[in-house]
Design an enzyme around this catalytic site. Structure first.
Site, PDB file in Angstrom:
ATOM      1  N   GLY A 111       0.798  -1.223   0.000  1.00 28.55           N
ATOM      2  CA  GLY A 111       0.000   0.000   0.000  1.00 28.55           C
ATOM      3  C   GLY A 111       0.828   1.270   0.000  1.00 28.55           C
ATOM      4  O   GLY A 111       0.308   2.355   0.218  1.00 28.55           O
ATOM      5  N   GLY A 128       2.852   2.206  -2.609  1.00 25.90           N
ATOM      6  CA  GLY A 128       3.121   2.664  -3.973  1.00 25.90           C
ATOM      7  C   GLY A 128       4.434   2.179  -4.555  1.00 25.90           C
ATOM      8  O   GLY A 128       5.045   2.879  -5.384  1.00 25.90           O
ATOM      9  N   SER A 129       4.895   0.977  -4.168  1.00 25.50           N
ATOM     10  CA  SER A 129       6.229   0.550  -4.606  1.00 25.50           C
ATOM     11  C   SER A 129       6.339   0.460  -6.127  1.00 25.50           C
ATOM     12  O   SER A 129       7.357   0.861  -6.695  1.00 25.50           O
ATOM     13  CB  SER A 129       6.626  -0.777  -3.960  1.00 25.50           C
ATOM     14  OG  SER A 129       5.893  -1.829  -4.522  1.00 25.50           O
ATOM     15  N   ALA A 164       4.751   2.136  -8.544  1.00 24.98           N
ATOM     16  CA  ALA A 164       4.837   3.470  -9.167  1.00 24.98           C
ATOM     17  C   ALA A 164       6.189   4.114  -8.848  1.00 24.98           C
ATOM     18  O   ALA A 164       6.775   4.806  -9.693  1.00 24.98           O
ATOM     19  CB  ALA A 164       3.693   4.361  -8.697  1.00 24.98           C
ATOM     20  N   ASP A 181      -1.153   7.259  -7.599  1.00 31.61           N
ATOM     21  CA  ASP A 181       0.192   6.857  -7.167  1.00 31.61           C
ATOM     22  C   ASP A 181       1.278   7.524  -8.017  1.00 31.61           C
ATOM     23  O   ASP A 181       2.218   8.123  -7.487  1.00 31.61           O
ATOM     24  CB  ASP A 181       0.361   5.329  -7.255  1.00 31.61           C
ATOM     25  CG  ASP A 181      -0.311   4.610  -6.094  1.00 31.61           C
ATOM     26  OD1 ASP A 181      -1.102   5.250  -5.379  1.00 31.61           O
ATOM     27  OD2 ASP A 181      -0.046   3.403  -5.912  1.00 31.61           O
TER      28      ASP A 181
HETATM   29  O1  PMV Z   1      -1.812  -0.349  -2.957  1.00 33.47           O
HETATM   30  P1  PMV Z   1      -1.324   0.866  -3.669  1.00 33.47           P
HETATM   31  O2  PMV Z   1      -0.228   1.572  -2.969  1.00 33.47           O
HETATM   32  O3  PMV Z   1      -0.960   0.592  -5.109  1.00 33.47           O
HETATM   33  O4  PMV Z   1      -2.563   1.921  -3.725  1.00 33.47           O
HETATM   34  C1  PMV Z   1      -3.746   1.582  -4.440  1.00 33.47           C
HETATM   35  C2  PMV Z   1      -4.794   2.643  -4.372  1.00 33.47           C
HETATM   36  C3  PMV Z   1      -6.144   2.237  -5.001  1.00 33.47           C
HETATM   37  O5  PMV Z   1      -7.031   3.356  -4.851  1.00 33.47           O
HETATM   38  C4  PMV Z   1      -6.761   1.045  -4.279  1.00 33.47           C
HETATM   39  C5  PMV Z   1      -6.018   1.903  -6.486  1.00 33.47           C
HETATM   40  C6  PMV Z   1      -5.770   3.103  -7.389  1.00 33.47           C
HETATM   41  O6  PMV Z   1      -5.422   2.862  -8.548  1.00 33.47           O
HETATM   42  O7  PMV Z   1      -5.974   4.258  -6.973  1.00 33.47           O
END
Ligand code: PMV
Length: 313
Positions: free
Chosen positions: A104, A106-107, A109, A151
């Site tokens: 969660g 954003g690794s 990106a 992200d």
């Molecule tokens: O899990 P992460 O860090 O890639 O964050 C995802 C965020 C979401 O809203 C669930 C997906 C998105 O594309 O925004």
């Protein structure tokens, strides 16, 4: 040519994950101290480009041509060449990341942005933040299918952002410092899988899910004002409300809920999961005084806890 070294930060979403995929606004901040590094060096013209991925105790090595098309590094490289119309000469790329995968933060990106910055410098072109973000978004499409774009935006711009799909980003000035504590649940689920499962539920029950996403959007808009005025107590209350709604769409986990409960019991203003969910990290907001008590509580049940602050610069 000497080696080129670039980097990109992790991020945390303070408000609006999942809802942002369906057009609601969301707020995210960069975690500038937690970064991925990309180092690039030229190879002889006759060589094949190489990728090294350095972990804590491991090094993996690949020829970029041998990686599958949906691989993050290969995909980013392909999108970069397509967008810039530059053919990159052979290189050795080393990736060193401190950002946990599928947590969660954003690794994917961040890896994409660090590589795009490195390839830009390697090819002698100056890329705007907007272009870096655009290329990283396309790399995210290869990874996630339907990313909202938050992200790549917060990571490429390295500023707190208020983001709405299709409307681009607005910088969000956070004038007073806010203290955040992040703790790892130790569990991992790919964002792509959680987003897909939410989509399946949305298809079965569109009006219920739309109502929940609208409510999250209202919380995000209230949070924007609270962040601008630096009202940590109100930000915390809104984070807790946001978490309750994320729980209702089944993207939390018992471990995340436990961490959030413990943070609140130890005096946090509020807490929520961050990112895709079903594992990964939670984020709490705290006063200066309560920070160490919250960290101590979370340490007893989390494999990794860290503190950061945002704003007030
Ligand atoms: O899990 P992460 O860090 O890639 O964050 C995802 C965020 C979401 O809203 C669930 C997906 C998105 O594309 O925004």
């Amino acid at each position: 040519m000497a080696a080129i070294s670039t980097s990109a930060p992790a991020k945390t979403i303070l408000f609006g994950e999942h809802a942002v995929v369906y057009g609601a606004p969301a707020i995210a901040v960069p975690l500038k101290a937690l970064r991925v590094k990309a180092i690039i060096q030229p190879l002889l013209a006759s060589s094949k480009s190489l990728v090294f991925i350095k972990g804590k105790n491991t090094i993996e090595q690949f020829h970029i041509d041998d990686l599958p098309a949906d691989n993050l590094i290969k995909g980013t490289f392909a999108v970069f060449e397509k967008e810039t119309r530059i053919r990159i000469s052979p290189f050795k790329l080393t990736i060193i990341s401190k950002i946990p995968i599928a947590a969660g933060l954003g690794s994917s990106a961040a890896v994409a942005v660090a590589i795009i910055r490195a390839l830009g410098e390697f090819s002698g072109i100056k890329l705007s933040k907007e272009t870096v973000s655009k290329i990283a978004y396309q790399s995210e499409v290869i990874q996630h299918g339907t990313p909202s774009g938050i992200d790549n935006s917060v990571i490429a711009y390295e500023e707190p952002v208020y983001f709405q799909k299709g409307k681009g980003i607005t910088y969000l000035p956070i004038k007073k410092k806010i203290h955040l504590i992040l703790a790892d649940s130790g569990e991992r689920t790919l964002t792509r899988d959680v987003v897909e499962s939410v989509r399946n539920c949305m298809v079965r029950n569109p009006s219920l899910y739309q109502n929940i996403f609208d409510s999250i959007g209202k919380i995000t808009n209230a949070a924007k004002i609270a962040l601008e005025s630096g009202n940590s107590k109100q930000i915390g209350e809104l984070m807790t409300q946001n978490h309750t709604l994320l729980k209702s769409i089944n993207v939390s986990s018992p471990k995340l809920d436990l961490l959030i409960m413990r943070a609140n019991e130890a005096g946090a203003f509020g807490a929520k999961l961050c990112g895709g969910g079903r594992g990964g990290y939670m984020v709490a907001i705290s006063s200066e005084e309560n920070r160490s008590k919250i960290v101590e509580q979370l340490h007893s049940i989390s494999p990794y806890v860290f503190e950061t602050s945002v704003g007030g610069e």
